[in-house]
Design an enzyme around this catalytic site. Structure first.
Site, PDB file in Angstrom:
ATOM      1  CD  GLU A 223     -11.726  -1.158 -47.350  1.00  0.00           C
ATOM      2  OE1 GLU A 223     -11.745  -2.585 -46.847  1.00  0.00           O
ATOM      3  OE2 GLU A 223     -11.878  -0.511 -46.441  1.00  0.00           O
ATOM      4  CB  CYS A 257     -10.323   3.087 -45.429  1.00  0.00           C
ATOM      5  SG  CYS A 257     -10.637   1.657 -43.948  1.00  0.00           S
TER       6      CYS A 257
HETATM    7  P1  NAP Z   1      -2.192   1.164 -53.802  1.00  0.00           P
HETATM    8  O1  NAP Z   1      -1.198   2.261 -54.434  1.00  0.00           O
HETATM    9  O2  NAP Z   1      -3.786   1.518 -55.060  1.00  0.00           O
HETATM   10  O3  NAP Z   1      -1.729  -0.215 -53.521  1.00  0.00           O
HETATM   11  C1  NAP Z   1      -2.292  -0.871 -53.207  1.00  0.00           C
HETATM   12  C2  NAP Z   1      -1.269  -2.473 -53.491  1.00  0.00           C
HETATM   13  O4  NAP Z   1      -2.175  -2.811 -55.636  1.00  0.00           O
HETATM   14  C3  NAP Z   1      -0.219  -2.361 -53.523  1.00  0.00           C
HETATM   15  O5  NAP Z   1      -0.235  -4.025 -54.267  1.00  0.00           O
HETATM   16  C4  NAP Z   1      -0.170  -1.927 -55.071  1.00  0.00           C
HETATM   17  O6  NAP Z   1       1.009  -2.412 -55.109  1.00  0.00           O
HETATM   18  C5  NAP Z   1      -0.890  -3.016 -55.814  1.00  0.00           C
HETATM   19  N1  NAP Z   1      -1.292  -1.554 -57.096  1.00  0.00           N
HETATM   20  C6  NAP Z   1      -1.598  -1.083 -57.297  1.00  0.00           C
HETATM   21  N2  NAP Z   1      -1.500  -0.333 -58.814  1.00  0.00           N
HETATM   22  C7  NAP Z   1      -1.252  -1.851 -59.674  1.00  0.00           C
HETATM   23  C8  NAP Z   1      -1.611  -1.543 -60.836  1.00  0.00           C
HETATM   24  N3  NAP Z   1      -1.825  -1.168 -62.024  1.00  0.00           N
HETATM   25  N4  NAP Z   1      -0.839  -3.234 -61.200  1.00  0.00           N
HETATM   26  C9  NAP Z   1      -0.592  -4.132 -60.193  1.00  0.00           C
HETATM   27  N5  NAP Z   1      -0.423  -3.561 -58.731  1.00  0.00           N
HETATM   28  C10 NAP Z   1      -0.699  -2.421 -58.682  1.00  0.00           C
HETATM   29  O7  NAP Z   1      -2.548   1.461 -52.265  1.00  0.00           O
HETATM   30  P2  NAP Z   1      -1.672   2.406 -50.853  1.00  0.00           P
HETATM   31  O8  NAP Z   1      -0.171   2.106 -51.657  1.00  0.00           O
HETATM   32  O9  NAP Z   1      -1.710   1.248 -50.453  1.00  0.00           O
HETATM   33  O10 NAP Z   1      -1.711   3.513 -51.383  1.00  0.00           O
HETATM   34  C11 NAP Z   1      -2.671   3.994 -49.897  1.00  0.00           C
HETATM   35  C12 NAP Z   1      -3.635   4.278 -50.829  1.00  0.00           C
HETATM   36  O11 NAP Z   1      -4.959   3.112 -50.591  1.00  0.00           O
HETATM   37  C13 NAP Z   1      -4.250   6.012 -49.546  1.00  0.00           C
HETATM   38  O12 NAP Z   1      -4.211   6.980 -50.355  1.00  0.00           O
HETATM   39  C14 NAP Z   1      -5.150   5.390 -49.713  1.00  0.00           C
HETATM   40  O13 NAP Z   1      -6.503   6.218 -50.853  1.00  0.00           O
HETATM   41  C15 NAP Z   1      -6.077   3.745 -50.316  1.00  0.00           C
HETATM   42  N6  NAP Z   1      -5.991   3.370 -48.969  1.00  0.00           N
HETATM   43  C16 NAP Z   1      -7.385   2.244 -48.690  1.00  0.00           C
HETATM   44  C17 NAP Z   1      -7.650   1.648 -47.306  1.00  0.00           C
HETATM   45  C18 NAP Z   1      -8.946   1.367 -47.434  1.00  0.00           C
HETATM   46  O14 NAP Z   1      -9.940   0.183 -46.647  1.00  0.00           O
HETATM   47  N7  NAP Z   1     -10.130   1.447 -48.481  1.00  0.00           N
HETATM   48  C19 NAP Z   1      -7.158   1.281 -46.774  1.00  0.00           C
HETATM   49  C20 NAP Z   1      -5.554   2.131 -46.999  1.00  0.00           C
HETATM   50  C21 NAP Z   1      -5.487   2.753 -48.231  1.00  0.00           C
HETATM   51  P3  NAP Z   1       2.591  -2.118 -54.406  1.00  0.00           P
HETATM   52  O15 NAP Z   1       2.673  -2.192 -53.624  1.00  0.00           O
HETATM   53  O16 NAP Z   1       3.705  -3.589 -55.345  1.00  0.00           O
HETATM   54  O17 NAP Z   1       2.463  -0.131 -55.435  1.00  0.00           O
END
Ligand code: NAP
Length: 473
Positions: A223, A257
Site C-alpha cells: 500500500e 494514506c
Molecule cells: P518507507 O520509507 O517506505 O518505509 C516503510 C518500511 O519499509 C520501513 O520499515 C522501512 O525501513 C522499510 N524500507 C523502506 N525502504 C526499504 C528498502 N529499500 N529496503 C528495506 N526496507 C525498506 O515509509 P515510511 O517511513 O513510513 O515513510 C512514510 C511514507 O510512506 C509517506 O511518505 C507515505 O507516502 C507512505 N505511507 C503510505 C501509507 C499507506 O497506507 N499507503 C501509510 C503510511 C505511509 P526503516 O523504517 O528501517 O527505514
C-alpha cells in the site's frame, strides 16, 4: 547483505514456520478463540501501550487509545470471519459421467500460504503495525507472521508483540525484526511466502525489486501513495465543503494514506474562499518522524510554484507543521501533470478551480490510482450533464468511492475495500482493511476425486462445520 543480519532474521522466520504447522491445522473456530484472546489482551494492556506510542509518535492519548480499541476490534472481526466460514470460498462440483467430456468430482477451497512478512506502517503504531490489519488477517488465515518493525516506533512494536504473544498458543507465531537492513533478508528468506507492506512508493518499489530477485517470486501486497481526489460539484454547500475539508486535511497532521490531496472546486460560488478561511483556522502539529517531515518539506518544494491559498497555524509545539493549501486553474493543473498529482504526505493539498464540470471527466482519467475518490453534491442530479462520466471516471480511479464524505477514516467491516490501482497499491485486486483482506494470504486448492475422509471438513459431504458452500453451481 550482511550474513549476520540474515542469520538474525532467519531465526524468527524459521521459528514461525515451525509454529505455523500446528496453527494451520488448528480448526478455524479455535483460531477464532485465540484472536479474541489477543483482542482482550490488547485492551487489558492499553494503559501501558499508549504512553509508549505517545513518546514515539506524538499522537496523543485520545487518538492512541482509540487506535488500540480499533486494533482489538480488528481481531474480533476476524474471529467472526473464521466462524462464518465463507472465507474459504468452498465450491463443490459433483462428478457427472454423462457430461461431455465426463466430469470428475472437483472441490475447491482456499488454504493458508505460509509465513507472511509484514512491513508495518509509520502512521498507525497499532492499527497498521505489529498487531495491525496485515498481521491479524494473516493469523486468521492460518499463517504465522514476521513483522519488520517501523523504526518510527520500535519500543511500541516490542511492547505490542509481547502483549500479543501472551495470548497466542505459540509465541513464535509472531516474529519481530528491527532495522532497515533486516528488510531484504526477510523478504528473500525461502520460508517467507507473501509480503504485506504499508509505506512509501520508493520503499514499496525497492521491496518489490528484492522479491523479484528471489528464485520463486512471492506475492507482494504494497500500500503506497495516494492523492485521494475530491470532486466538488456546483450544487455542494461551500461552507460545509470547507469545514469538512479542513478537518480531513489536518487530521493526524495530514499523515493518512487517505488524506485529501487534490480538491476540484467550481471557480464561481466562493468555494476556494471558504476553504482558505477554514484552513487558516486549523492547528498543525509535530510530524511522526524526521524522515517523514523531511519528505513533506521536499513535497512542498514541488508545489512552490503554485499560488498559495491558505496556511494554517502551526500550533505551540516545537517543530510543528501547519497545513498548506495551494491553488491552480484546471488547464494549468493539466499542464503540470503528472508531477502535480504526486502525493505530498502531510497536511498539504491543491485546490483545482474549474469553470465547467464537463471538463472534469477527461482530467480525472489522467490521474494516478488512489485509495479513495469522493464526490460532493447536494443531489445526484448534479452528476448529470456529463453523461454520467464523472461517476464513471471517479469509480475507475479508486478502490473506495465516497459520496458527500471525506476519505480519512476507514471503517473496519465486512464490505470495506482499502486498495486501488497503482500507485495506491501494487495489487488493485486486494484490500488491506476489512474481512476480505484475508484473501491475500490464501491460495486455492482443487481436490479431484478425493476420498471424503481425506478432504478438509469444509469440503466433506456432511458439511460438519456448517459453512456456506456453492454446490453444483
Ligand atoms: P518507507 O520509507 O517506505 O518505509 C516503510 C518500511 O519499509 C520501513 O520499515 C522501512 O525501513 C522499510 N524500507 C523502506 N525502504 C526499504 C528498502 N529499500 N529496503 C528495506 N526496507 C525498506 O515509509 P515510511 O517511513 O513510513 O515513510 C512514510 C511514507 O510512506 C509517506 O511518505 C507515505 O507516502 C507512505 N505511507 C503510505 C501509507 C499507506 O497506507 N499507503 C501509510 C503510511 C505511509 P526503516 O523504517 O528501517 O527505514
Amino acid at each position: 547483505m550482511s550474513s549476520e543480519v540474515a542469520r538474525i532474521v532467519a531465526m524468527p522466520v524459521e521459528a514461525a514456520a515451525a509454529a505455523g504447522r500446528a496453527w494451520r491445522a488448528t480448526p478455524a473456530a479455535d483460531r477464532a478463540i485465540v484472536l479474541e484472546a489477543v483482542a482482550d489482551a490488547l485492551l487489558k494492556h492499553a494503559d501501558e501501550l499508549w504512553p509508549v506510542a505517545d513518546e514515539e509518535t506524538h499522537l496523543g492519548e485520545a487518538r492512541l487509545r482509540g487506535e488500540v480499541a480499533r486494533t482489538a476490534s480488528q481481531f474480533r472481526l476476524f474471529a467472526d470471519v473464521l466462524r462464518d466460514g465463507g472465507w474459504v470460498d468452498a465450491i463443490i462440483d459433483h462428478a457427472d459421467p454423462t457430461a461431455t467430456p465426463p466430469r470428475p468430482d472437483v472441490r475447491r477451497m482456499l488454504r493458508p500460504l505460509g509465513v507472511v512478512a509484514v512491513f508495518s506502517a509509520s502512521n498507525f503504531p497499532f492499527a497498521f503495525s505489529v498487531a495491525g490489519g496485515d498481521t491479524v488477517s494473516a493469523l486468521a488465515a492460518g499463517c504465522p507472521v514476521v513483522v519488520k518493525a517501523h523504526e518510527g516506533h520500535p519500543r511500541t512494536s516490542d511492547a505490542t508483540a509481547a502483549v500479543v504473544r501472551q495470548a497466542l498458543p505459540d509465541p513464535a507465531l509472531l516474529g519481530l525484526v528491527h532495522g532497515f537492513e533486516s528488510g531484504a533478508p526477510l523478504v528473500q528468506h525461502p520460508l517467507v511466502t507473501a509480503v504485506g507492506f504499508t509505506g512509501s512508493l520508493a520503499g514499496g518499489t525497492a521491496i518489490q525489486g528484492l522479491i523479484a530477485k528471489r528464485p520463486d517470486p512471492i506475492p507482494f501486497f504494497g500500500e503506497l501513495g495516494s492523492v485521494n481526489p475530491v470532486v466538488v460539484l456546483p450544487s455542494a454547500d461551500p461552507a460545509a465543503v470547507a469545514t469538512g475539508f479542513a478537518g480531513s486535511l489536518t487530521l493526524g497532521v495530514g499523515q493518512f494514506c487517505t488524506n485529501p490531496g487534490l480538491v476540484f472546486v467550481p471557480e464561481e460560488g466562493g468555494y476556494a474562499e471558504a476553504i482558505a478561511l477554514a484552513v487558516a483556522e486549523t492547528t498543525g502539529g509535530v510530524m511522526l518522524t524526521d524522515k517523514i517531515h523531511e519528505g513533506y518539506l521536499r513535497g512542498l518544494v514541488r508545489l512552490d510554484g503554485l499560488e498559495r491559498l491558505a496556511v494554517g497555524q502551526a500550533g505551540p509545539s516545537q517543530g510543528a507543521e501547519a497545513a498548506r493549501v495551494f491553488t491552480i486553474g484546471l488547464a494549468a493543473f493539466v499542464d503540470g501533470l503528472p508531477g502535480l498529482a504526486e502525493e505530498c504526505f502531510g497536511p498539504a493539498a491543491i485546490v483545482v478551480k474549474y469553470l465547467d464540470k464537463e471538463d472534469l471527466p477527461d482530467v480525472l482519467r489522467r490521474l494516478p490510482g488512489s485509495l479513495t475518490a469522493s464526490i460532493h453534491a447536494s443531489s445526484p442530479d448534479d452528476t448529470a450533464g456529463t453523461s454520467g462520466d464523472i461517476v464513471e471516471a471517479v469509480t475507475g480511479l479508486a478502490g473506495r468511492v465516497i459520496w458527500n464524505g471525506w476519505p480519512t477514516g476507514v471503517a473496519v467491516s465486512w464490505a470495506m475495500h482499502h486498495g486501488g490501482p497503482w500507485p495506491a497499491t501494487t495489487n488493485a485486486q486486494h484490500t488491506s482493511v476489512g474481512a476480505t483482506s484475508i484473501r491475500r494470504w490464501l491460495t486455492p486448492v482443487a481436490y479431484q476425486d478425493w476420498p471424503d475422509a481425506l478432504l478438509p471438513p469444509e469440503l466433506q459431504d456432511a458439511n460438519p462445520l456448517g459453512i456456506p458452500r456453492r454446490i453444483a453451481g
